[in-house]
Motif scaffolding. Structure first.
Motif, mmCIF file in Angstrom:
data_model
loop_
_atom_site.group_PDB
_atom_site.id
_atom_site.type_symbol
_atom_site.label_atom_id
_atom_site.label_comp_id
_atom_site.label_asym_id
_atom_site.label_seq_id
_atom_site.Cartn_x
_atom_site.Cartn_y
_atom_site.Cartn_z
ATOM 1 N N GLN A 1 0.831 -1.200 0.000
ATOM 2 C CA GLN A 1 0.000 0.000 0.000
ATOM 3 C C GLN A 1 0.866 1.250 0.000
ATOM 4 O O GLN A 1 1.966 1.269 0.546
ATOM 5 C CB GLN A 1 -0.903 0.020 1.232
ATOM 6 N N LEU A 2 0.313 2.302 -0.598
ATOM 7 C CA LEU A 2 1.034 3.564 -0.637
ATOM 8 C C LEU A 2 1.044 4.244 0.729
ATOM 9 O O LEU A 2 2.059 4.739 1.172
ATOM 10 C CB LEU A 2 0.408 4.497 -1.680
ATOM 11 N N ASP A 3 -0.091 4.235 1.408
ATOM 12 C CA ASP A 3 -0.199 4.864 2.717
ATOM 13 C C ASP A 3 -0.966 3.929 3.659
ATOM 14 O O ASP A 3 -2.145 4.138 3.936
ATOM 15 C CB ASP A 3 -0.917 6.208 2.582
ATOM 16 N N PRO A 4 -0.309 2.866 4.160
ATOM 17 C CA PRO A 4 -1.020 1.894 5.006
ATOM 18 C C PRO A 4 -1.371 2.499 6.361
ATOM 19 O O PRO A 4 -0.719 3.446 6.810
ATOM 20 C CB PRO A 4 -0.008 0.754 5.164
ATOM 21 N N PRO A 5 -2.377 1.973 7.027
ATOM 22 C CA PRO A 5 -2.698 2.455 8.379
ATOM 23 C C PRO A 5 -1.585 2.067 9.352
ATOM 24 O O PRO A 5 -0.905 1.059 9.172
ATOM 25 C CB PRO A 5 -4.009 1.749 8.719
ATOM 26 N N HIS A 6 -1.420 2.899 10.364
ATOM 27 C CA HIS A 6 -0.351 2.659 11.340
ATOM 28 C C HIS A 6 -0.716 1.521 12.277
ATOM 29 O O HIS A 6 -1.874 1.322 12.621
ATOM 30 C CB HIS A 6 -0.105 3.929 12.171
ATOM 31 N N TRP A 7 0.304 0.792 12.686
ATOM 32 C CA TRP A 7 0.134 -0.232 13.702
ATOM 33 C C TRP A 7 0.393 0.455 15.046
ATOM 34 O O TRP A 7 1.515 0.501 15.534
ATOM 35 C CB TRP A 7 1.116 -1.365 13.503
ATOM 36 N N ASN A 8 -0.637 1.011 15.630
ATOM 37 C CA ASN A 8 -0.474 1.797 16.855
ATOM 38 C C ASN A 8 0.078 0.974 18.005
ATOM 39 O O ASN A 8 0.839 1.484 18.827
ATOM 40 C CB ASN A 8 -1.810 2.437 17.249
ATOM 41 N N PHE A 9 -0.285 -0.296 18.074
ATOM 42 C CA PHE A 9 0.204 -1.151 19.151
ATOM 43 C C PHE A 9 1.728 -1.261 19.112
ATOM 44 O O PHE A 9 2.402 -1.175 20.143
ATOM 45 C CB PHE A 9 -0.442 -2.537 19.050
ATOM 46 N N VAL A 10 2.278 -1.439 17.937
ATOM 47 C CA VAL A 10 3.728 -1.567 17.794
ATOM 48 C C VAL A 10 4.404 -0.233 18.091
ATOM 49 O O VAL A 10 5.466 -0.187 18.718
ATOM 50 C CB VAL A 10 4.093 -2.071 16.383
ATOM 51 N N GLU A 11 3.790 0.871 17.679
ATOM 52 C CA GLU A 11 4.372 2.178 17.927
ATOM 53 C C GLU A 11 4.360 2.540 19.409
ATOM 54 O O GLU A 11 5.235 3.252 19.884
ATOM 55 C CB GLU A 11 3.632 3.234 17.111
ATOM 56 N N VAL A 12 3.379 2.029 20.150
ATOM 57 C CA VAL A 12 3.325 2.268 21.593
ATOM 58 C C VAL A 12 4.361 1.413 22.315
ATOM 59 O O VAL A 12 4.900 1.814 23.346
ATOM 60 C CB VAL A 12 1.898 1.985 22.129
ATOM 61 N N ILE A 13 4.668 0.241 21.781
ATOM 62 C CA ILE A 13 5.633 -0.653 22.405
ATOM 63 C C ILE A 13 7.063 -0.095 22.326
ATOM 64 O O ILE A 13 7.893 -0.402 23.176
ATOM 65 C CB ILE A 13 5.564 -2.052 21.757
ATOM 66 N N PHE A 14 7.351 0.747 21.345
ATOM 67 C CA PHE A 14 8.726 1.220 21.149
ATOM 68 C C PHE A 14 9.331 1.879 22.392
ATOM 69 O O PHE A 14 10.417 1.482 22.814
ATOM 70 C CB PHE A 14 8.809 2.157 19.942
ATOM 71 N N PRO A 15 8.682 2.880 23.022
ATOM 72 C CA PRO A 15 9.316 3.464 24.219
ATOM 73 C C PRO A 15 9.457 2.460 25.368
ATOM 74 O O PRO A 15 10.451 2.477 26.097
ATOM 75 C CB PRO A 15 8.388 4.611 24.624
ATOM 76 N N LEU A 16 8.479 1.574 25.493
ATOM 77 C CA LEU A 16 8.551 0.550 26.534
ATOM 78 C C LEU A 16 9.697 -0.423 26.264
ATOM 79 O O LEU A 16 10.434 -0.805 27.185
ATOM 80 C CB LEU A 16 7.221 -0.193 26.621
ATOM 81 N N SER A 17 9.878 -0.807 25.011
ATOM 82 C CA SER A 17 10.978 -1.719 24.680
ATOM 83 C C SER A 17 12.332 -1.039 24.882
ATOM 84 O O SER A 17 13.286 -1.692 25.304
ATOM 85 C CB SER A 17 10.837 -2.237 23.257
ATOM 86 N N LEU A 18 12.413 0.258 24.609
ATOM 87 C CA LEU A 18 13.657 0.994 24.871
ATOM 88 C C LEU A 18 13.964 0.993 26.364
ATOM 89 O O LEU A 18 15.089 0.713 26.774
ATOM 90 C CB LEU A 18 13.554 2.425 24.346
ATOM 91 N N LEU A 19 12.960 1.257 27.179
ATOM 92 C CA LEU A 19 13.153 1.274 28.628
ATOM 93 C C LEU A 19 13.544 -0.108 29.155
ATOM 94 O O LEU A 19 14.476 -0.236 29.960
ATOM 95 C CB LEU A 19 11.879 1.765 29.323
ATOM 96 N N LEU A 20 12.870 -1.148 28.689
ATOM 97 C CA LEU A 20 13.203 -2.504 29.128
ATOM 98 C C LEU A 20 14.600 -2.917 28.667
ATOM 99 O O LEU A 20 15.315 -3.626 29.386
ATOM 100 C CB LEU A 20 12.158 -3.491 28.625
ATOM 101 N N TYR A 21 14.986 -2.488 27.490
ATOM 102 C CA TYR A 21 16.328 -2.782 26.987
ATOM 103 C C TYR A 21 17.386 -2.126 27.875
ATOM 104 O O TYR A 21 18.364 -2.767 28.271
ATOM 105 C CB TYR A 21 16.446 -2.311 25.539
#
Length: 134
Positions: A99-119
């Motif tokens: 797709q040219l402009d797919p919908p965002h995967w909000n769940f994955v985008e929310v996990i990013f700061p949490l995964s950074l903190l856990l890392y």
């Protein structure tokens, strides 16, 4: 000293996989200062206990797991990010390429700061469990 080599490899890998200004600003203001502190801590251990061997009570698999999650959820495609648009994660940018402009995967985008903190916390736990062998 292997940990410092790991840090250098992680920096190169993280900056090359998520080659966007959003990811780079997150790395430069959170990850690189943290890596610098960890490197100084390792050098301090090495200088103070040069004749002795360090042993770690916990395995390094936990930081590697959280680093993998961190890289998979990192912002990798940021079209119109400077105009306030959210970035696509690394996993989404490589899974949804049709797709040219797919919908965002909000769940994955929310996990990013949490995964950074856990890392970061897993690396701290790994380094704090270093023991000097007698």
């Amino acid at each position: 000293m292997y940990f410092i080599l790991y840090i250098l490899t992680s920096i190169v890998m993280a900056l090359s996989i998520a080659f966007t200004s959003a990811a780079w600003s997150i790395y430069f203001f959170s990850l690189l200062p943290f890596y610098l502190i960890c490197t100084l801590y390792c050098l301090n251990l090495y200088v103070n206990h040069r004749q002795q061997q360090l042993k770690f009570r916990i395995s390094f698999w936990c930081p590697l797991l959280f680093q993998s999650i961190f890289i998979i959820t990192s912002p990798a495609e940021c079209r119109l990010w400077h105009q306030g648009r959210a970035c696509y994660s690394f996993i989404q940018s490589y899974v949804e390429t049709t797709q040219l402009d797919p919908p965002h995967w909000n769940f994955v985008e929310v996990i990013f700061p949490l995964s950074l903190l856990l890392y970061l916390l897993s690396i701290v736990a790994f380094l704090k469990n270093a023991q000097i062998a007698n």
